[in-house]
Write a protein that holds these residues in place. Structure first.
Motif, PDB file in Angstrom:
ATOM      1  N   GLN A   7      17.953  13.718  31.769  1.00 44.50           N
ATOM      2  CA  GLN A   7      16.838  13.465  30.856  1.00 44.50           C
ATOM      3  C   GLN A   7      17.274  12.578  29.700  1.00 44.50           C
ATOM      4  N   VAL A   8      16.335  11.816  29.214  1.00 47.52           N
ATOM      5  CA  VAL A   8      16.570  10.910  28.088  1.00 47.52           C
ATOM      6  C   VAL A   8      15.512  11.166  27.036  1.00 47.52           C
ATOM      7  N   GLN A   9      15.943  11.217  25.780  1.00 45.24           N
ATOM      8  CA  GLN A   9      15.011  11.359  24.673  1.00 45.24           C
ATOM      9  C   GLN A   9      15.010  10.060  23.863  1.00 45.24           C
ATOM     10  N   LEU A  10      13.810   9.644  23.468  1.00 48.36           N
ATOM     11  CA  LEU A  10      13.641   8.423  22.690  1.00 48.36           C
ATOM     12  C   LEU A  10      12.958   8.763  21.376  1.00 48.36           C
ATOM     13  N   VAL A  11      13.502   8.252  20.278  1.00 47.18           N
ATOM     14  CA  VAL A  11      12.926   8.513  18.965  1.00 47.18           C
ATOM     15  C   VAL A  11      12.765   7.195  18.223  1.00 47.18           C
ATOM     16  N   GLU A  12      11.533   6.872  17.868  1.00 50.93           N
ATOM     17  CA  GLU A  12      11.263   5.633  17.150  1.00 50.93           C
ATOM     18  C   GLU A  12      11.260   5.858  15.638  1.00 50.93           C
ATOM     19  N   SER A  13      11.500   4.784  14.923  1.00 51.54           N
ATOM     20  CA  SER A  13      11.409   4.792  13.470  1.00 51.54           C
ATOM     21  C   SER A  13      11.092   3.388  12.999  1.00 51.54           C
ATOM     22  N   GLY A  14      10.661   3.269  11.748  1.00 49.43           N
ATOM     23  CA  GLY A  14      10.487   1.960  11.148  1.00 49.43           C
ATOM     24  C   GLY A  14       9.064   1.477  10.999  1.00 49.43           C
ATOM     25  N   GLY A  15       8.102   2.250  11.469  1.00 52.82           N
ATOM     26  CA  GLY A  15       6.717   1.827  11.299  1.00 52.82           C
ATOM     27  C   GLY A  15       6.286   1.944   9.852  1.00 52.82           C
ATOM     28  N   GLY A  16       5.089   1.455   9.580  1.00 51.67           N
ATOM     29  CA  GLY A  16       4.569   1.552   8.227  1.00 51.67           C
ATOM     30  C   GLY A  16       3.404   0.624   7.993  1.00 51.67           C
ATOM     31  N   LEU A  17       3.105   0.432   6.708  1.00 53.39           N
ATOM     32  CA  LEU A  17       1.998  -0.430   6.298  1.00 53.39           C
ATOM     33  C   LEU A  17       2.561  -1.712   5.704  1.00 53.39           C
ATOM     34  N   VAL A  18       2.038  -2.837   6.156  1.00 56.21           N
ATOM     35  CA  VAL A  18       2.522  -4.126   5.666  1.00 56.21           C
ATOM     36  C   VAL A  18       1.345  -5.083   5.575  1.00 56.21           C
ATOM     37  N   GLN A  19       1.437  -6.041   4.677  1.00 61.09           N
ATOM     38  CA  GLN A  19       0.389  -7.047   4.569  1.00 61.09           C
ATOM     39  C   GLN A  19       0.556  -8.109   5.644  1.00 61.09           C
ATOM     40  N   ALA A  20      -0.538  -8.746   5.973  1.00 60.55           N
ATOM     41  CA  ALA A  20      -0.497  -9.837   6.946  1.00 60.55           C
ATOM     42  C   ALA A  20       0.515 -10.887   6.502  1.00 60.55           C
ATOM     43  N   GLY A  21       1.291 -11.364   7.469  1.00 62.33           N
ATOM     44  CA  GLY A  21       2.343 -12.316   7.180  1.00 62.33           C
ATOM     45  C   GLY A  21       3.690 -11.677   6.908  1.00 62.33           C
ATOM     46  N   GLY A  22       3.702 -10.371   6.746  1.00 59.79           N
ATOM     47  CA  GLY A  22       4.938  -9.657   6.465  1.00 59.79           C
ATOM     48  C   GLY A  22       5.723  -9.325   7.715  1.00 59.79           C
ATOM     49  N   SER A  23       6.787  -8.569   7.512  1.00 61.96           N
ATOM     50  CA  SER A  23       7.700  -8.221   8.598  1.00 61.96           C
ATOM     51  C   SER A  23       7.982  -6.723   8.607  1.00 61.96           C
ATOM     52  N   LEU A  24       8.278  -6.225   9.794  1.00 61.40           N
ATOM     53  CA  LEU A  24       8.749  -4.850   9.981  1.00 61.40           C
ATOM     54  C   LEU A  24       9.782  -4.855  11.093  1.00 61.40           C
ATOM     55  N   ARG A  25      10.668  -3.874  11.033  1.00 61.04           N
ATOM     56  CA  ARG A  25      11.667  -3.723  12.093  1.00 61.04           C
ATOM     57  C   ARG A  25      11.575  -2.303  12.630  1.00 61.04           C
ATOM     58  N   LEU A  26      11.268  -2.199  13.903  1.00 55.46           N
ATOM     59  CA  LEU A  26      11.214  -0.905  14.574  1.00 55.46           C
ATOM     60  C   LEU A  26      12.538  -0.626  15.261  1.00 55.46           C
ATOM     61  N   SER A  27      12.896   0.643  15.272  1.00 51.24           N
ATOM     62  CA  SER A  27      14.115   1.049  15.964  1.00 51.24           C
ATOM     63  C   SER A  27      13.815   2.219  16.888  1.00 51.24           C
ATOM     64  N   CYS A  28      14.567   2.298  17.952  1.00 52.83           N
ATOM     65  CA  CYS A  28      14.434   3.384  18.925  1.00 52.83           C
ATOM     66  C   CYS A  28      15.830   3.848  19.301  1.00 52.83           C
ATOM     67  N   GLY A  29      16.105   5.113  19.049  1.00 57.44           N
ATOM     68  CA  GLY A  29      17.385   5.674  19.426  1.00 57.44           C
ATOM     69  C   GLY A  29      17.235   6.517  20.680  1.00 57.44           C
ATOM     70  N   ALA A  30      18.151   6.330  21.615  1.00 56.74           N
ATOM     71  CA  ALA A  30      18.110   7.085  22.864  1.00 56.74           C
ATOM     72  C   ALA A  30      19.246   8.092  22.899  1.00 56.74           C
ATOM     73  N   SER A  31      18.976   9.243  23.465  1.00 49.01           N
ATOM     74  CA  SER A  31      20.001  10.263  23.632  1.00 49.01           C
ATOM     75  C   SER A  31      19.806  10.951  24.978  1.00 49.01           C
ATOM     76  N   GLY A  32      20.820  11.672  25.385  1.00 46.82           N
ATOM     77  CA  GLY A  32      20.779  12.328  26.690  1.00 46.82           C
ATOM     78  C   GLY A  32      21.533  11.503  27.712  1.00 46.82           C
TER      79      GLY A  32
END
Length: 121
Positions: free
Chosen positions: A1-26
């Motif tokens: 089995q593999v577990q996936l956990v995301e992080s990094g979402g949020g609220l941003v204005q148009a034209g901005g940037s975000l970085r999402l991350s996903c860590g896997a375990s198992g």
């Protein structure tokens, strides 16, 4: 089995940037392809970007040139990132990390819980 956990979402204005991350375990050694899906309210879940263990990368046309997917593959570490630039209100969605033992994520074996991305105009 593999577990996936995301992080990094949020609220941003148009034209901005975000970085999402996903860590896997198992049993991460079983994973070949990984990717990011998104689902906006009232719409079907769509594949945004994917990459294989061998480095093959694909993007949806709607994000080409704005999003970048990257993967960290080490002995005891497996992580996936999505750098999102020049964000648009239509990028608003819940973003899900996905992983599969095969060389694609068309029908993923594993899903994360999702992280909300909201882009304001």
């Amino acid at each position: 089995q593999v577990q996936l956990v995301e992080s990094g979402g949020g609220l941003v204005q148009a034209g901005g940037s975000l970085r999402l991350s996903c860590g896997a375990s198992g049993s991460i050694f079983t994973i070949n392809a990984m990717g990011w899906y998104r689902q906006a309210p009232g719409k079907q879940r769509e594949l945004v970007a994917s990459c294989t263990r061998g480095g093959s990368i694909n993007y949806a046309d709607s994000v080409k040139g704005r999003f970048g997917i990257s993967r960290v593959n080490a002995k005891n570490t497996l992580a996936l990132h999505l750098q999102m630039n020049s964000l648009k209100p239509e990028d608003t969605a819940v973003y899900y990390c996905a992983a599969d033992k095969l060389g694609h994520v068309r029908d993923p074996d594993y899903w994360g819980q999702g992280t909300q991305v909201t882009v304001s105009s």
